[in-house]
Scaffold this motif. Structure first.
Motif, PDB file in Angstrom:
ATOM      1  N   ASP A  34      11.272  -8.569  -0.700  1.00 29.21           N
ATOM      2  CA  ASP A  34      11.071  -9.613  -1.709  1.00 29.21           C
ATOM      3  C   ASP A  34      11.178  -9.033  -3.124  1.00 29.21           C
ATOM      4  O   ASP A  34      10.906  -7.853  -3.348  1.00 29.21           O
ATOM      5  CB  ASP A  34       9.687 -10.252  -1.511  1.00 29.21           C
ATOM      6  CG  ASP A  34       9.574 -11.600  -2.215  1.00 29.21           C
ATOM      7  OD1 ASP A  34      10.613 -12.172  -2.598  1.00 29.21           O
ATOM      8  OD2 ASP A  34       8.435 -12.073  -2.393  1.00 29.21           O
ATOM      9  N   ARG A  38      13.412 -11.384  -9.298  1.00 30.67           N
ATOM     10  CA  ARG A  38      12.631 -10.907 -10.456  1.00 30.67           C
ATOM     11  C   ARG A  38      13.173  -9.579 -10.979  1.00 30.67           C
ATOM     12  O   ARG A  38      13.213  -9.341 -12.183  1.00 30.67           O
ATOM     13  CB  ARG A  38      11.155 -10.771 -10.057  1.00 30.67           C
ATOM     14  CG  ARG A  38      10.413 -12.093 -10.117  1.00 30.67           C
ATOM     15  CD  ARG A  38       9.125 -12.042  -9.362  1.00 30.67           C
ATOM     16  NE  ARG A  38       9.355 -12.135  -7.922  1.00 30.67           N
ATOM     17  CZ  ARG A  38       8.436 -11.920  -7.009  1.00 30.67           C
ATOM     18  NH1 ARG A  38       7.217 -11.567  -7.369  1.00 30.67           N
ATOM     19  NH2 ARG A  38       8.724 -12.049  -5.725  1.00 30.67           N
ATOM     20  N   ARG A  85      17.293 -23.000  -1.853  1.00 27.35           N
ATOM     21  CA  ARG A  85      17.810 -22.346  -3.080  1.00 27.35           C
ATOM     22  C   ARG A  85      19.126 -22.972  -3.517  1.00 27.35           C
ATOM     23  O   ARG A  85      19.777 -23.685  -2.739  1.00 27.35           O
ATOM     24  CB  ARG A  85      17.995 -20.856  -2.801  1.00 27.35           C
ATOM     25  CG  ARG A  85      16.655 -20.224  -2.497  1.00 27.35           C
ATOM     26  CD  ARG A  85      16.755 -18.733  -2.400  1.00 27.35           C
ATOM     27  NE  ARG A  85      15.416 -18.205  -2.179  1.00 27.35           N
ATOM     28  CZ  ARG A  85      15.024 -17.000  -2.509  1.00 27.35           C
ATOM     29  NH1 ARG A  85      15.881 -16.157  -3.050  1.00 27.35           N
ATOM     30  NH2 ARG A  85      13.794 -16.606  -2.276  1.00 27.35           N
TER      31      ARG A  85
HETATM   32  C1  IPE Z   1      14.205 -11.642  -1.675  1.00 32.30           C
HETATM   33  O1  IPE Z   1      14.179 -11.721  -3.047  1.00 32.30           O
HETATM   34  C2  IPE Z   1      15.558 -11.998  -1.078  1.00 32.30           C
HETATM   35  C3  IPE Z   1      15.599 -13.265  -0.364  1.00 32.30           C
HETATM   36  C4  IPE Z   1      14.597 -14.103  -0.191  1.00 32.30           C
HETATM   37  C5  IPE Z   1      16.876 -13.658   0.206  1.00 32.30           C
HETATM   38  P1  IPE Z   1      13.966 -13.105  -3.802  1.00 32.30           P
HETATM   39  O2  IPE Z   1      15.303 -13.727  -4.019  1.00 32.30           O
HETATM   40  O3  IPE Z   1      12.979 -13.942  -3.094  1.00 32.30           O
HETATM   41  O4  IPE Z   1      13.375 -12.605  -5.191  1.00 32.30           O
HETATM   42  P2  IPE Z   1      12.241 -13.309  -6.032  1.00 32.30           P
HETATM   43  O5  IPE Z   1      11.045 -13.441  -5.136  1.00 32.30           O
HETATM   44  O6  IPE Z   1      12.775 -14.634  -6.476  1.00 32.30           O
HETATM   45  O7  IPE Z   1      11.996 -12.376  -7.173  1.00 32.30           O
END
Ligand code: IPE
Ligand code: IPE
Ligand code: MG
Length: 261
Positions: A34, A38, A85
């Protein structure tokens, strides 16, 4: 059988004078990768750049796991909730999976890595499903490290589809409802031969499970680290294992159960 093994661990006698038993090295490490978004935002980069650098961190993770003698790694790459997303980000994540399989499978195969993918495949493009099936077939006999990739994976979906598979067997008369127990459930999950995770590492400081391996993590030790996934390296992996090694796993029992019996 499995239950007995767990209890053996709890009551295993230890030589006189030794400190209370602490966890041995984890055989199976599950990871929630995760913080890619960010990491990128902090650098004024698009979120996709975080995902791209995240693939390098996966490569570092696999090397570290082999060096540490980890037998099983399960990485969370795309959750059943990540469909929420933006379309462009989803498309990019799928292109990264394609690229990873194309570029890395040969090397992983020669390093003795067995690759399996868990999750629902019906919403995935046909070419991705074919690539997944191919890399599972090529690496099927490897046993140095088992790499399980959770892609379009959700813990609740896994439990629900397991219940459906068992119900179908009962409906066909292949088994009776009396035979439905924990062992039967475990035997119908995506990868029944993979032991339950000993340790979960989640990066980026978030302290939740996010629908990951809900059935399997009943007694998993949770380790949360603040670094974002693209910064993950062997040092962080070793630090997590060191933290794990100080945990006392009791499985509902109590320390020194044998002496108290
Ligand atoms: C993890 O990083 C990757 C996936 C969930 C595919 P994120 O994309 O969730 O990164 P943050 O949490 O928005 O920073
Ligand atoms: C979990 O991370 C899924 C993956 C790492 C693939 P998310 O970033 O999607 O989880 P939430 O939304 O913060 O719970
Ligand atoms: Mg996230």
């Amino acid at each position: 059988m499995q239950e007995k093994a767990v209890l053996d661990h709890v009551v295993a006698p230890r030589p006189a004078g030794e400190e209370p038993s602490v966890a041995a090295d984890p055989r199976h490490v599950a990871i929630i990768m995760d913080g890619n978004g960010r990491w990128a935002t902090q650098r004024s980069l698009p979120r996709t750049e975080g995902h791209r650098h995240g693939v390098d961190a996966v490569r570092r993770l696999v090397r570290a796991a082999i060096e540490q003698g980890t037998e099983y790694l399960t990485v969370f790459s795309f959750s059943s909730e990540n469909w929420r997303r933006p379309k462009a980000e989803i498309t990019y994540l799928f292109s990264l999976l394609r690229r990873f399989i194309r570029q890395d499978v040969a090397e992983l195969h020669s390093a003795g890595v067995r690759i399996r993918v868990i999750g629902e495949r019906d919403r995935l493009d046909d070419d991705i499903v074919e690539m997944i099936e191919e890399c599972e077939k090529i690496t099927a006999l490897n046993n140095r490290l088992n790499l399980v990739v959770a892609f379009n994976y959700g813990g609740r979906t896994e439990i629900a589809r397991t219940a459906r598979a068992i119900a179908e067997k009962v409906a066909r008369g292949e088994m009776s409802t009396e035979e439905i127990d924990e062992a039967c459930f475990a035997a119908h999950m995506y990868v029944p031969d993979v032991p339950e995770p000993d340790m979960l590492i989640r990066t980026s400081g978030e302290k939740r499970i996010s629908n990951y391996l809900l059935w399997q993590m009943a007694y998993t030790e949770l380790v949360f680290v603040d670094e974002h996934w693209p910064d993950f390296d062997a040092e962080i992996y070793k630090r997590a294992i060191a933290e794990f090694s100080h945990r006392q796993r009791r499985y509902g029992g109590c320390v020194n159960a044998a002496a108290l019996a």
